[in-house]
Design an enzyme around this catalytic site. Structure first.
Site, PDB file in Angstrom:
ATOM      1  N   VAL A   1     -51.878  29.528 -51.107  1.00 46.29           N
ATOM      2  CA  VAL A   1     -52.721  28.607 -50.344  1.00 46.29           C
ATOM      3  C   VAL A   1     -51.888  27.662 -49.481  1.00 46.29           C
ATOM      4  CG1 VAL A   1     -54.586  28.717 -52.018  1.00 46.29           C
ATOM      5  CG2 VAL A   1     -52.852  26.954 -52.249  1.00 46.29           C
ATOM      6  N   GLU A   2     -52.541  27.052 -48.495  1.00 48.97           N
ATOM      7  CA  GLU A   2     -51.925  26.136 -47.523  1.00 48.97           C
ATOM      8  C   GLU A   2     -50.703  26.764 -46.875  1.00 48.97           C
ATOM      9  OE1 GLU A   2     -51.462  22.042 -48.523  1.00 48.97           O
ATOM     10  OE2 GLU A   2     -53.297  21.976 -49.689  1.00 48.97           O
TER      11      GLU A   2
END
Length: 757
Positions: free
Chosen positions: A439-440
């Site tokens: 994620v991110e």
């Protein structure tokens, strides 16, 4: 003709033409990303001459009275409410009482200003809270961290209109509304500039009136809290084909805030993230009309969404995921050190076997570095910096380090680590680790494209300015500006090369250090690595130009050097900040030797694989003509750290300060901790028994109860010592058990614990 004119005519102008040809192309999203962030300590490391006093003078992170009180009270109450096995394996959700508590105590509004009813905590406090929660439950930690990183709360705080702030922020602060933010879709993840979700400026009906607004369609996935959100932050590309708000047809990425109850908004479905029960799912909408004042910041902020996201994402990337990685360190160091002492094979604790001690030493050394990097990174954010490169380093390396030491912990726990159930404090963390990795910004992208790919341009003292000069439409002024920058750049490069050679032939002994003692060596050699990076970066950009973006393996390795310089800086800062604790020196030496070794390995791989023939050889000659001699941490350090983790005391507590242990009888980490303390407390009695066995007074292979009775009868130990060993062994026996379940539980699909075996 003046000397300057000759210089410009015969040197600068030809160089300018070449520069514009090799100039790496920048997309609009890349340019905005670079302009949005700030350069902090990473700039000094990249330039080749870090001022270590600057690093050491950065403020020490400190919790306010309100923050400390929240951690001691509200946070502790939350942690006692969490049962990760029930959350992940049974309910697949946080209990209703936990959701209500999170709303009531404003866990979702840690970053919202007090004037709107939020807690307005520092980045350091935010990170500390998430870290501590994550040692107890990753699902709960993710549920808390998302609203406090990239989300409507932060975007509204920075960019919202006064009307938007006054309406939404109090509702977010008191938990009336639960937010989510939708950026990623099936066709665009890291390439946010390629999102296909489109909005078009038009007139439409809203609340019975015809108003100016946007008709938008979207298809998003992986959106945390989407299934339960009441307000949706949405990123999309905006067009204005009719010219209703200006002459620009393609306006660009825009962010809006939409109540999920609004007609056409689709939410509710859930994804099933590995090892987690946090709410995550898709959201969709088809031709949904929203009024213009739902754009975050209002009409003035249409098309400015990407810059808004980059500025906020850099902060969130530096808090949330590094906190998850650090939590792994605290948890594995505490629990695995205890288990390594409690679990015995061949009559002795498994931590005394060197194979286990090696992995245990790595866990402890890396944990010290994780906590150091966490606090240094939040320091930058609390200084109101927006260091995109620093936060990318923290996100990538801290989650990768967490993956490494979690594997080590699983290896040491062996069979106990792979049997899921209430007793297992590692399984859900292990299965869910890929969540933090992806994620991110997926880790492959972060390492190969972001850290050096953007850092080379953003952190270099001259390259970005030279690119700006090349983009100047005034050709004469552009040439004059480039002339000035070019010769400053040449002086910078020549200085770095000469000092890199000087470092090579003097063993870096002439480099300045702000301290004396055992860590002085590291300051000198990290300065050398910084100088070598500056030389390698200039040669790479000069010889590869725009091709450097496509040479991801070269970029990634140079990024590894920058990253480990940053991680080592964090370790040095922590050691000084905490008062040069002598008990921590094995941890400090391990982390710094690891970083120097990784820098050396990365340089060696760059030199051996450089795409331009001969350039790698030249770079090696200029920076490390006598070879690269930075070895991995010594075995003695690993043994010292493993001993530290298997010894109750201040040093172990300091290393694992954010690990939640718990006081309840069924808290799994507490069960192991109680057994560890008890077993350590009878070590002298066990030595007496061992001597008696060696002397033939006590049989070697008799059951423990029989050994104790014989030793008691022989006067080797006292009745009080017998009872103490019995009590410790009962705790040990419980701690090493694993969960088992009745066969029918598997048929039902909902496992209820049977007995420990």
């Amino acid at each position: 003709m003046s000397n300057k004119s000759l210089r410009q005519r015969y040197i600068s102008d030809p160089a300018f033409k070449v520069f514009k040809k090799v100039l790496p192309p920048l997309s609009d999203t890349e340019r905005e990303a670079m302009e949005a962030g700030s350069v902090w300590w990473d700039g000094q490391l990249f330039a080749g001459k870090p001022d270590w006093n600057t690093l050491l003078n950065y403020p020490k992170p400190k919790l306010s009275d309100d923050e400390q009180s929240f951690i001691d009270n509200e946070l502790e109450t939350l942690l006692k409410m969490l049962d990760d096995n029930q959350i992940v394996r049974e309910d697949r959700d946080l209990p209703p009482a936990v959701w209500e508590y999170l709303r009531k105590e404003k866990f979702f509004s840690l970053i919202i200003g007090k004037e709107y009813g939020g807690r307005e905590f520092s980045a350091h406090a935010n990170s500390t809270i998430v870290t501590r929660i994550a040692t107890r439950s990753q699902s709960a930690a993710v549920s808390v961290m998302v609203p406090n990183s990239l989300g409507p709360g932060e975007l509204l705080s920075h960019y919202g209109t006064e009307a938007q702030k006054n309406y939404w922020l109090p509702r977010l602060a008191d938990g009336t509304d639960i937010p989510c933010f939708a950026l990623t879709g099936p066709e665009a993840g890291s390439d946010a500039g390629g999102i296909p979700d489109m909005g078009e400026v038009c007139y439409g009906e809203h609340e019975g009136k015809e108003v100016l607004g946007i008709r938008v369609s979207w298809n998003k996935r992986y959106i945390t809290l989407a299934p339960v959100a009441t307000v949706l932050g949405l990123a999309f590309k905006l067009r204005d084909p009719q010219g209703l708000i200006g002459d620009q047809k393609d306006i660009g990425i825009t962010c809006a805030l939409i109540p999920t109850s609004h007609e056409g908004v689709e939410i509710g479905e859930r994804h099933d993230p590995l090892g987690g029960a946090f709410m995550n799912g898709p959201t969709r909408g088809k031709d949904v009309f929203i009024p213009m004042d739902w754009v975050i910041g209002g009409q003035d902020y249409v098309g400015r969404g990407w810059r808004m996201l980059v500025e906020c994402l850099s902060a969130g990337r530096g808090i949330s995921l590094p906190a998850l990685g650090t939590a792994i360190g605290h948890l594995t160091s505490r629990s695995t050190g205890a288990y390594s002492y409690v679990r015995k094979q061949f009559g002795m604790s498994i931590g005394h076997f060197e194979g286990v001690a090696e992995a245990l030493g790595r866990i402890g050394g890396m944990t010290y570095m994780l906590e150091a990097a966490r606090t240094l990174t939040t320091t930058s954010l609390d200084m109101k910096e927006k260091p995109g490169i620093v936060t990318a380093i923290a996100k990538y390396h801290m989650t990768e380090i967490a993956r490494t030491i979690l594997n080590d912990a699983m290896d040491i726990h062996a069979g106990r680590g792979i049997q899921a159930g209430p007793m297992n404090y590692l399984a859900n963390q292990y299965i869910g680790m890929p969540v933090a990795i992806t994620v991110e910004g997926a880790n492959i992208l972060t390492r190969n494209l972001m850290i050096f790919g953007q850092g080379a341009t953003r952190c270099h003292p001259y390259v970005l300015k030279e690119m700006e000069a090349a983009a100047n439409p005034d050709a004469d002024q552009a040439a004059k500006d480039f002339d000035q920058l070019l010769f400053k750049h040449i002086g910078f490069a020549v200085g770095n090369v000469s000092k890199a050679l000087l470092n090579a032939f003097t063993g870096s002994k002439l480099n300045r250090t702000p301290v004396s003692g055992e860590t002085a060596y590291y300051y000198r050699h990290l300065s050398r690595m910084s100088r070598a990076l500056a030389v390698a970066a200039d040669f790479s950009m000069l010889s590869l130009g725009g091709e450097l973006k496509r040479r991801e393996m070269v970029s990634a390795r140079l990024g590894d050097v920058l990253s480990h310089l940053y991680l080592a800086s964090a370790v040095l800062k922590r050691y000084e900040m905490e008062g040069r604790q002598q008990e921590d020196l094995p941890l400090v030496h391990y982390a710094l030797q690891h970083c120097l070794n990784k820098c050396g390995v990365a340089f060696d791989e760059v030199f051996n694989n450089f795409p331009r023939k001969g350039v790698g050889r030249v770079l090696r000659t200029l920076t490390f003509p006598l070879g690269i001699h930075y070895e991995a941490p010594k075995d003695e350090l690993k043994l010292a750290i493993s001993k530290l983790l298997m010894t109750p005391g201040v040093a172990r507590d300091r290393l694992t300060t954010n690990c939640y242990i718990g006081e309840q009888d069924n808290d799994p980490v507490a069960i192991m901790e109680r057994a560890f303390v008890a077993m350590y407390g009878v070590r002298d009695i066990e030595r007496k028994l061992a001597k008696a066995v060696k002397a033939g007074t006590v049989p070697r292979k008799a059951p423990l109860a029989e050994k104790l009775q014989i030793a008691l009868d022989a006067g080797v130990i006292t009745e009080a010592e017998v009872e103490k060993v019995h009590n410790a062994d009962q705790l040990r026996s419980r701690a090493i058990q694993v969960d088992s379940f009745a066969p029918e539980a598997f048929k039902k699909g909902a496992l209820q614990p049977g007995k420990a075996a």
